[in-house]
Motif scaffolding. Sequence first.
Motif, mmCIF file in Angstrom:
data_model
loop_
_atom_site.group_PDB
_atom_site.id
_atom_site.type_symbol
_atom_site.label_atom_id
_atom_site.label_comp_id
_atom_site.label_asym_id
_atom_site.label_seq_id
_atom_site.Cartn_x
_atom_site.Cartn_y
_atom_site.Cartn_z
ATOM 1 N N ILE A 1 0.830 -1.293 0.139
ATOM 2 C CA ILE A 1 0.036 -0.135 -0.050
ATOM 3 C C ILE A 1 0.800 1.379 0.017
ATOM 4 C CG2 ILE A 1 -1.881 -1.057 0.922
ATOM 5 C CD1 ILE A 1 -1.125 0.000 3.690
ATOM 6 N N VAL A 2 0.536 2.157 -0.463
ATOM 7 C CA VAL A 2 1.202 3.411 -0.811
ATOM 8 C C VAL A 2 0.113 4.594 -0.772
ATOM 9 C CG1 VAL A 2 2.942 4.886 -2.293
ATOM 10 C CG2 VAL A 2 2.894 2.134 -2.370
ATOM 11 N N GLY A 3 0.576 5.699 -0.264
ATOM 12 C CA GLY A 3 -0.096 7.061 -0.329
ATOM 13 C C GLY A 3 0.696 8.210 -0.706
ATOM 14 N N THR A 4 0.408 8.958 -1.591
ATOM 15 C CA THR A 4 1.013 10.170 -1.992
ATOM 16 C C THR A 4 0.355 11.386 -1.710
ATOM 17 O OG1 THR A 4 0.408 10.180 -4.372
ATOM 18 C CG2 THR A 4 2.294 8.836 -4.039
ATOM 19 N N PHE A 5 1.187 12.612 -1.244
ATOM 20 C CA PHE A 5 0.386 13.656 -1.146
ATOM 21 C C PHE A 5 1.321 14.961 -1.958
ATOM 22 C CE2 PHE A 5 0.953 17.672 1.287
ATOM 23 C CZ PHE A 5 -0.653 18.098 1.370
ATOM 24 N N ALA A 6 0.537 15.856 -2.452
ATOM 25 C CA ALA A 6 1.084 16.861 -2.973
ATOM 26 C C ALA A 6 0.077 18.065 -2.915
ATOM 27 C CB ALA A 6 1.481 16.694 -4.657
ATOM 28 N N SER A 7 0.601 19.159 -2.369
ATOM 29 C CA SER A 7 0.030 20.291 -2.252
ATOM 30 C C SER A 7 -0.166 21.315 -3.507
ATOM 31 C CB SER A 7 0.388 21.314 -0.920
ATOM 32 O OG SER A 7 1.889 21.617 -1.487
ATOM 33 N N GLY A 8 -0.852 22.314 -3.420
ATOM 34 C CA GLY A 8 -1.065 23.254 -4.355
ATOM 35 C C GLY A 8 -2.312 23.377 -4.922
ATOM 36 N N THR A 9 -2.528 24.345 -5.764
ATOM 37 C CA THR A 9 -3.823 24.565 -6.498
ATOM 38 C C THR A 9 -4.348 23.406 -7.149
ATOM 39 O OG1 THR A 9 -3.208 25.788 -8.401
ATOM 40 C CG2 THR A 9 -3.605 26.892 -6.686
ATOM 41 N N SER A 10 -3.450 22.604 -7.685
ATOM 42 C CA SER A 10 -3.885 21.113 -8.205
ATOM 43 C C SER A 10 -3.404 20.101 -7.689
ATOM 44 C CB SER A 10 -3.653 21.304 -9.828
ATOM 45 O OG SER A 10 -2.176 21.417 -9.834
ATOM 46 N N GLY A 11 -3.281 20.271 -6.222
ATOM 47 C CA GLY A 11 -2.914 19.230 -5.491
ATOM 48 C C GLY A 11 -3.559 17.899 -5.262
ATOM 49 N N THR A 12 -2.984 16.915 -5.018
ATOM 50 C CA THR A 12 -3.649 15.706 -5.022
ATOM 51 C C THR A 12 -3.247 14.805 -3.863
ATOM 52 O OG1 THR A 12 -2.485 14.296 -6.679
ATOM 53 C CG2 THR A 12 -4.464 15.425 -7.484
ATOM 54 N N ILE A 13 -4.234 13.776 -3.269
ATOM 55 C CA ILE A 13 -3.692 12.688 -2.565
ATOM 56 C C ILE A 13 -3.998 11.454 -3.223
ATOM 57 C CG2 ILE A 13 -4.281 11.689 -0.291
ATOM 58 C CD1 ILE A 13 -4.899 14.338 1.051
ATOM 59 N N ASN A 14 -3.230 10.786 -3.137
ATOM 60 C CA ASN A 14 -3.421 9.233 -4.191
ATOM 61 C C ASN A 14 -3.211 8.145 -3.327
ATOM 62 O OD1 ASN A 14 -4.024 10.417 -7.037
ATOM 63 N ND2 ASN A 14 -2.245 11.634 -6.327
ATOM 64 N N LEU A 15 -4.030 7.181 -3.509
ATOM 65 C CA LEU A 15 -3.615 5.766 -2.816
ATOM 66 C C LEU A 15 -3.563 4.793 -3.916
ATOM 67 C CD1 LEU A 15 -6.398 5.832 -0.031
ATOM 68 C CD2 LEU A 15 -4.214 6.421 0.087
ATOM 69 N N PHE A 16 -2.475 3.824 -3.691
ATOM 70 C CA PHE A 16 -2.030 2.930 -4.464
ATOM 71 C C PHE A 16 -2.263 1.249 -3.720
ATOM 72 C CE2 PHE A 16 -0.621 6.648 -6.278
ATOM 73 C CZ PHE A 16 -0.340 6.703 -7.764
ATOM 74 N N TYR A 17 -2.923 0.681 -4.391
ATOM 75 C CA TYR A 17 -2.727 -0.812 -3.815
ATOM 76 C C TYR A 17 -2.264 -1.836 -4.704
ATOM 77 C CZ TYR A 17 -4.688 -5.293 -1.815
ATOM 78 O OH TYR A 17 -5.033 -6.585 -1.371
ATOM 79 N N ASN A 18 -1.236 -2.680 -4.323
ATOM 80 C CA ASN A 18 -0.421 -3.417 -5.153
ATOM 81 C C ASN A 18 -0.170 -3.070 -6.714
ATOM 82 O OD1 ASN A 18 -0.665 -5.416 -3.204
ATOM 83 N ND2 ASN A 18 -2.107 -6.687 -3.938
#
Length: 211
Positions: free
Chosen positions: A162-179
């Motif tokens: 499992i992986v989580g990514t975070f990036a801020s900003g006006t077009s920022g996103t939080i993403n989750l990855f499974y396998n």
Amino acid sequence: TDGVINTWASGEMKDIRLYNKKQSADWIKNEYNKANPESDLVFATMDGVKDLSVNKRTITKYNYPTTGKRINFATNGNGYFTIPDSSDLDLTNQFTVSAWINPIVSVTEVHRIVAKEVTGNGWSFGLANLNVFQIYSGSILGGVASVDSANNTINSGKWQHIVGTFASGTSGTINLFYNGNNVKSSSCNGLIASNDLNVGIGARPSGGVFY
């Protein structure tokens, strides 16, 4: 969801990683495809936990049963580790956190895998009710962000990445990855406020909300 936790996901973890950038989907897919949860390339080693990064931080163990190359929480539900706070761990703008996990029971409450957080302050990566995994921040400037995978993503009794990514900003996103696959994305336009908390592995830095 951050109150008294009466059960533990328990089981094992290994190869816990924290990066100070948002890794790409292709990079994450490659990490999953080349990884082997039984290999020697792990964060947990036979003599406990070692930091394999350049900084070689001191890691403190609490109620930890030594179990070879993996961190095994199955025999002690309140075991965890802490890494001392430092300025380079205040990842306010972007980061990637990942782990191989093998919970032995169905997930019915909140459990921390990696956390630099207390209620309303900091961020965490962990499991939550209905077998989901999540990335949570109680201190994103302008509001709280919590992104959960779909129900029943996590399976007990098997290794999964499992992986989580975070990036801020006006077009920022939080993403989750499974396998290796992106299973959830959410917009996020704030920064995570810095704090002086340690990093917890298997619980909050001060204990509680155990894996």
